[in-house]
Design a protein around this motif. Structure first.
Motif, PDB file in Angstrom:
ATOM      1  N   TRP A  19     -21.353 -33.179  38.045  1.00  0.00           N
ATOM      2  CA  TRP A  19     -22.638 -34.256  37.169  1.00  0.00           C
ATOM      3  C   TRP A  19     -23.976 -33.896  38.377  1.00  0.00           C
ATOM      4  O   TRP A  19     -23.228 -34.609  39.791  1.00  0.00           O
ATOM      5  N   TYR A  20     -24.772 -33.604  38.071  1.00  0.00           N
ATOM      6  CA  TYR A  20     -26.112 -33.790  39.031  1.00  0.00           C
ATOM      7  C   TYR A  20     -27.081 -34.153  38.714  1.00  0.00           C
ATOM      8  O   TYR A  20     -27.124 -34.876  37.644  1.00  0.00           O
ATOM      9  N   ARG A  21     -27.516 -35.483  39.293  1.00  0.00           N
ATOM     10  CA  ARG A  21     -28.827 -36.612  39.354  1.00  0.00           C
ATOM     11  C   ARG A  21     -29.286 -36.178  38.844  1.00  0.00           C
ATOM     12  O   ARG A  21     -30.003 -35.105  39.072  1.00  0.00           O
ATOM     13  N   LEU A  22     -30.329 -36.655  37.520  1.00  0.00           N
ATOM     14  CA  LEU A  22     -31.643 -36.113  37.195  1.00  0.00           C
ATOM     15  C   LEU A  22     -32.527 -37.118  37.446  1.00  0.00           C
ATOM     16  O   LEU A  22     -32.725 -38.284  37.219  1.00  0.00           O
ATOM     17  N   GLY A  23     -33.845 -36.602  38.198  1.00  0.00           N
ATOM     18  CA  GLY A  23     -35.199 -37.458  39.216  1.00  0.00           C
ATOM     19  C   GLY A  23     -34.592 -38.478  39.612  1.00  0.00           C
ATOM     20  O   GLY A  23     -33.270 -39.071  39.777  1.00  0.00           O
ATOM     21  N   THR A  24     -35.796 -40.295  39.561  1.00  0.00           N
ATOM     22  CA  THR A  24     -35.395 -40.462  40.801  1.00  0.00           C
ATOM     23  C   THR A  24     -35.395 -41.839  39.520  1.00  0.00           C
ATOM     24  O   THR A  24     -35.253 -42.982  40.526  1.00  0.00           O
ATOM     25  N   ALA A  25     -35.817 -41.798  38.744  1.00  0.00           N
ATOM     26  CA  ALA A  25     -36.021 -42.810  37.666  1.00  0.00           C
ATOM     27  C   ALA A  25     -34.588 -44.288  37.933  1.00  0.00           C
ATOM     28  O   ALA A  25     -33.426 -42.966  37.141  1.00  0.00           O
ATOM     29  N   ARG A  26     -34.319 -45.119  37.468  1.00  0.00           N
ATOM     30  CA  ARG A  26     -33.275 -46.080  37.125  1.00  0.00           C
ATOM     31  C   ARG A  26     -32.937 -46.321  35.703  1.00  0.00           C
ATOM     32  O   ARG A  26     -33.815 -46.921  35.353  1.00  0.00           O
ATOM     33  N   LEU A  27     -32.413 -45.322  35.332  1.00  0.00           N
ATOM     34  CA  LEU A  27     -32.429 -45.500  33.297  1.00  0.00           C
ATOM     35  C   LEU A  27     -30.814 -45.917  32.676  1.00  0.00           C
ATOM     36  O   LEU A  27     -30.277 -45.619  33.479  1.00  0.00           O
ATOM     37  N   LYS A  28     -31.188 -46.918  31.761  1.00  0.00           N
ATOM     38  CA  LYS A  28     -29.708 -46.931  31.370  1.00  0.00           C
ATOM     39  C   LYS A  28     -29.241 -46.605  30.064  1.00  0.00           C
ATOM     40  O   LYS A  28     -28.487 -46.703  29.363  1.00  0.00           O
ATOM     41  N   HIS A  29     -30.246 -45.462  29.195  1.00  0.00           N
ATOM     42  CA  HIS A  29     -30.055 -45.041  28.334  1.00  0.00           C
ATOM     43  C   HIS A  29     -30.879 -43.780  28.733  1.00  0.00           C
ATOM     44  O   HIS A  29     -32.237 -43.836  28.744  1.00  0.00           O
ATOM     45  N   VAL A  30     -30.754 -42.343  28.193  1.00  0.00           N
ATOM     46  CA  VAL A  30     -30.785 -41.234  28.203  1.00  0.00           C
ATOM     47  C   VAL A  30     -30.582 -40.459  27.220  1.00  0.00           C
ATOM     48  O   VAL A  30     -29.148 -40.459  26.556  1.00  0.00           O
ATOM     49  N   SER A  31     -30.985 -39.676  26.574  1.00  0.00           N
ATOM     50  CA  SER A  31     -31.399 -38.588  25.560  1.00  0.00           C
ATOM     51  C   SER A  31     -32.219 -37.512  25.552  1.00  0.00           C
ATOM     52  O   SER A  31     -32.439 -37.147  26.532  1.00  0.00           O
ATOM     53  N   VAL A  32     -31.417 -36.057  24.766  1.00  0.00           N
ATOM     54  CA  VAL A  32     -31.590 -34.325  25.538  1.00  0.00           C
ATOM     55  C   VAL A  32     -31.512 -34.593  24.001  1.00  0.00           C
ATOM     56  O   VAL A  32     -30.621 -34.216  22.989  1.00  0.00           O
ATOM     57  N   GLY A  33     -32.277 -33.416  23.834  1.00  0.00           N
ATOM     58  CA  GLY A  33     -32.088 -32.826  21.908  1.00  0.00           C
ATOM     59  C   GLY A  33     -33.365 -31.654  22.126  1.00  0.00           C
ATOM     60  O   GLY A  33     -34.301 -31.453  23.241  1.00  0.00           O
ATOM     61  N   SER A  34     -34.093 -31.434  21.037  1.00  0.00           N
ATOM     62  CA  SER A  34     -35.481 -30.354  21.073  1.00  0.00           C
ATOM     63  C   SER A  34     -36.099 -31.022  21.855  1.00  0.00           C
ATOM     64  O   SER A  34     -37.090 -30.127  22.220  1.00  0.00           O
ATOM     65  N   ALA A  35     -36.557 -33.193  21.766  1.00  0.00           N
ATOM     66  CA  ALA A  35     -37.622 -32.934  22.439  1.00  0.00           C
ATOM     67  C   ALA A  35     -37.524 -32.630  23.645  1.00  0.00           C
ATOM     68  O   ALA A  35     -38.262 -33.701  24.023  1.00  0.00           O
ATOM     69  N   GLY A  36     -36.940 -32.400  24.303  1.00  0.00           N
ATOM     70  CA  GLY A  36     -36.308 -32.797  25.789  1.00  0.00           C
ATOM     71  C   GLY A  36     -35.611 -33.296  26.278  1.00  0.00           C
ATOM     72  O   GLY A  36     -35.064 -33.918  25.416  1.00  0.00           O
ATOM     73  N   ILE A  37     -36.335 -34.212  27.415  1.00  0.00           N
ATOM     74  CA  ILE A  37     -34.935 -34.992  27.890  1.00  0.00           C
ATOM     75  C   ILE A  37     -35.599 -36.310  27.920  1.00  0.00           C
ATOM     76  O   ILE A  37     -36.955 -36.173  28.967  1.00  0.00           O
ATOM     77  N   TRP A  38     -35.376 -37.814  27.355  1.00  0.00           N
ATOM     78  CA  TRP A  38     -36.212 -38.537  27.607  1.00  0.00           C
ATOM     79  C   TRP A  38     -35.409 -40.100  27.792  1.00  0.00           C
ATOM     80  O   TRP A  38     -33.760 -39.956  27.505  1.00  0.00           O
ATOM     81  N   GLY A  39     -35.526 -41.005  28.080  1.00  0.00           N
ATOM     82  CA  GLY A  39     -35.020 -42.406  28.694  1.00  0.00           C
ATOM     83  C   GLY A  39     -35.490 -43.124  28.726  1.00  0.00           C
ATOM     84  O   GLY A  39     -36.680 -43.781  28.743  1.00  0.00           O
ATOM     85  N   VAL A  40     -35.132 -44.363  28.807  1.00  0.00           N
ATOM     86  CA  VAL A  40     -35.349 -45.612  29.224  1.00  0.00           C
ATOM     87  C   VAL A  40     -34.727 -46.716  29.773  1.00  0.00           C
ATOM     88  O   VAL A  40     -33.534 -46.547  30.349  1.00  0.00           O
ATOM     89  N   ASP A  41     -35.672 -47.631  30.807  1.00  0.00           N
ATOM     90  CA  ASP A  41     -34.912 -47.775  31.921  1.00  0.00           C
ATOM     91  C   ASP A  41     -34.816 -49.702  31.658  1.00  0.00           C
ATOM     92  O   ASP A  41     -34.709 -49.748  30.921  1.00  0.00           O
ATOM     93  N   ALA A  42     -34.030 -50.472  32.539  1.00  0.00           N
ATOM     94  CA  ALA A  42     -33.742 -51.765  32.293  1.00  0.00           C
ATOM     95  C   ALA A  42     -34.752 -52.582  31.758  1.00  0.00           C
ATOM     96  O   ALA A  42     -34.641 -53.489  31.378  1.00  0.00           O
ATOM     97  N   SER A  43     -36.304 -52.366  32.343  1.00  0.00           N
ATOM     98  CA  SER A  43     -37.196 -53.212  31.642  1.00  0.00           C
ATOM     99  C   SER A  43     -37.839 -52.466  30.447  1.00  0.00           C
ATOM    100  O   SER A  43     -38.898 -52.781  30.092  1.00  0.00           O
ATOM    101  N   ASN A  44     -36.517 -51.417  29.578  1.00  0.00           N
ATOM    102  CA  ASN A  44     -37.317 -51.046  28.608  1.00  0.00           C
ATOM    103  C   ASN A  44     -38.599 -50.016  28.853  1.00  0.00           C
ATOM    104  O   ASN A  44     -39.235 -49.474  27.817  1.00  0.00           O
TER     105      ASN A  44
END
Length: 259
Positions: free
Chosen positions: A58-83
């Motif tokens: 497992w390799y770290r993705l970026g520097t943002a701290r995220l509570k949820h991450v998703s990958v698919g045809s739209a790329g990689i998206w996520g949300v943090d603890a502040s939504n």
């Protein structure tokens, strides 16, 4: 201090009736959430760090701290603890302004869907998704549906669950307009639903049990019945892609299952 791995007997995860065999996946202990799409697997841990799986590491993705991450045809998206919502661009996460979301899903046909803090489902048009590359305000479309979890695939529409654990499916979503139609409520109860790139659907109920929807076709995207996938401990999160079911146990252990 590195956590000590807990050995899980393979036979504990053998779903004989439906030929699912599970084993320990490459571990990142204290995993919380996982998502798979287009051959990629991403996850977040209890420290709100996002990772991507390459081989058995497992390799770290970026520097943002995220509570949820998703990958698919739209790329990689996520949300943090502040939504706040992010898109992964050129090796790091780019923050978006505007709508706050608790959960996002990038597994559709280029659009991104998500759930707001008021439990309303939203969609971001594929035309906006594909060009978003720097901090700006994103214009999301409301789907006029109250849900707590929402997931799309490129085939047979999207699935979601609401606060009463009812399960919904929409038979059509148009990526470049976010227009939806054919909403129906299926039988069963679940707290989350995940759709694979081949249209396969799994849900997780409030007790941590896993079920697969069978009978899904283009003419019957809602399927016909649920099949229980026996696992000997409660599951907190799941995802499915390219024949592999990925599970996060209540203890934060990662499992991968195949038929």
């Amino acid at each position: 201090m590195r956590a000590v791995a807990v050995f899980v007997p393979v036979l504990c995860y053998l779903a004989v009736a439906h030929a699912w065999t599970c084993r320990e996946a490459p571990q990142h202990y204290f995993a919380v959430q996982i998502d798979a799409g287009l051959g990629q697997v991403v996850m977040t841990d209890r420290d709100n760090l996002a990772y991507s799986l390459s081989g058995s590491t497992w390799y770290r993705l970026g520097t943002a701290r995220l509570k949820h991450v998703s990958v698919g045809s739209a790329g990689i998206w996520g949300v943090d603890a502040s939504n706040r919502v992010y898109k992964y661009v050129s090796g790091n996460f780019v923050l978006s302004d505007g709508l706050s979301l608790r959960q996002v899903d990038a597994g559709g046909s280029g659009q991104v869907v998500g759930i707001s803090t008021s439990n309303t489902a939203y969609c971001l048009k594929s035309t906006i998704v594909s060009t978003y590359a720097q901090v700006s305000v994103l214009s999301w479309d409301s789907l006029s549906r109250n849900l707590i979890y929402y997931s799309c695939g490129p085939l047979f529409g999207c699935w979601g669950t609401d606060a009463a654990n009812r399960i919904y499916v929409t038979q059509r979503i148009i990526p470049n307009t976010c227009e939806t139609s054919g909403w129906v409520v299926t039988d069963g109860a679940a707290k989350m639903a995940e759709v694979g790139s081949d249209g396969t659907v799994f849900v997780l109920n409030a007790q941590g049990s896993v079920f697969q929807r069978i009978g899904i076709t283009s003419s019957a995207p809602q399927g016909t019945q649920w099949v229980h996938i026996p696992v000997c401990m409660p599951i907190n999160h799941l995802t499915y892609d390219l024949g592999t079911l990925w599970l996060v146990t209540s203890g934060g252990t990662l499992m991968q299952c195949t038929q």
